[in-house]
Scaffold this active site. Sequence first.
Site, PDB file in Angstrom:
ATOM      1  N   GLU A   1       0.771  -1.371   0.007  1.00 28.60           N
ATOM      2  CA  GLU A   1      -0.027  -0.004   0.148  1.00 28.60           C
ATOM      3  C   GLU A   1       0.979   1.301  -0.102  1.00 28.60           C
ATOM      4  O   GLU A   1       0.654   2.238  -0.742  1.00 28.60           O
ATOM      5  CB  GLU A   1      -0.852   0.122   1.209  1.00 28.60           C
TER       6      GLU A   1
ATOM      7  N   HIS B   1      -5.821  -6.531 -10.409  1.00 30.87           N
ATOM      8  CA  HIS B   1      -5.118  -7.468  -9.378  1.00 30.87           C
ATOM      9  C   HIS B   1      -4.983  -8.735 -10.315  1.00 30.87           C
ATOM     10  O   HIS B   1      -3.724  -9.464 -10.147  1.00 30.87           O
ATOM     11  CB  HIS B   1      -6.029  -7.845  -8.110  1.00 30.87           C
TER      12      HIS B   1
END
Length: 298
Positions: free
Chosen positions: A178, A263
Amino acid sequence: ELKLAYKVDVYARMPLSRAYYFIDASSGELIGQKEILNFSDATGTAATAYSGSQTIHSDYTGTNYRLRDITKGGGIITLHGESGQRGTNYTSTSANWVLTGTNIAALDAHYGVSQTYAFYMDNFGRNSYDNAGTALTSYVNDPTYTDNAFWDGSVLTYGDGDGSTYDALTSIEIVAHEFTHAVTEYSAGLIYSDESGALNEGTSDIFGVVIDYYANPTTANFLMADNIALNGNPPFRNFANPNLTSNPDTYLGDFWDLGGEVHYNSTVYSHWFYLLTYGGFGTNDNGDAYNVTALGLA
């Protein structure tokens, strides 16, 4: 994004604190805060859930310790993300932190962000995600996003896990993943859609694993989120063999998502990095032969 906000100066004597809180004038939501008081740094340990006992920095207010590392850039700030507690400090009576229950996740987040900051500084001389030393704030155990974690352009947020499939999303490779989204935003600027979005996700996965090796070289691997998986559930992604998690290892090959889900398609990139690290040979899904010489992780 500009927002009309109230700036509220809150000065408390017990426990001692002073901060400016910025409140969205339309929604009443807390959108940021700036600490005014300076405190003393304390070096101690943290009994993390995923990385064992690790050295961390916290600060001493004169009353207790908070998860704030003031030795790195503008600071690393780790706060509660739970409903009713969002934005409040985790505290300890000692610089050697032992938290119980779901609170343990805060120690992993704090350690993970500090190691990610250190990695980018040590290897690239990069001061925080924007290379301007901006403070890094994390909200831990957010119940709204159970099995998710994200960078929202300003702060890092980690879900608390559903307790049966995944535990709290604060293992170091997820934290570094992140953080790296923020680095990408302020460097490559890869648009988060289709193939550029897959490169964005792949970059975060790659650095997530590299930083896991940087911080935990004896336990790290080329899996994303294996540490948080419960009851035999698989990791999110497997760089060595992406097909095991129904992800592609070849551009437009098996499991390639024609809808451009970032993803899923990111694993072509992370598998490429795995091959550069360890080497490999064979024939890909498109019938192309390959033979890659290992370069090593560095």
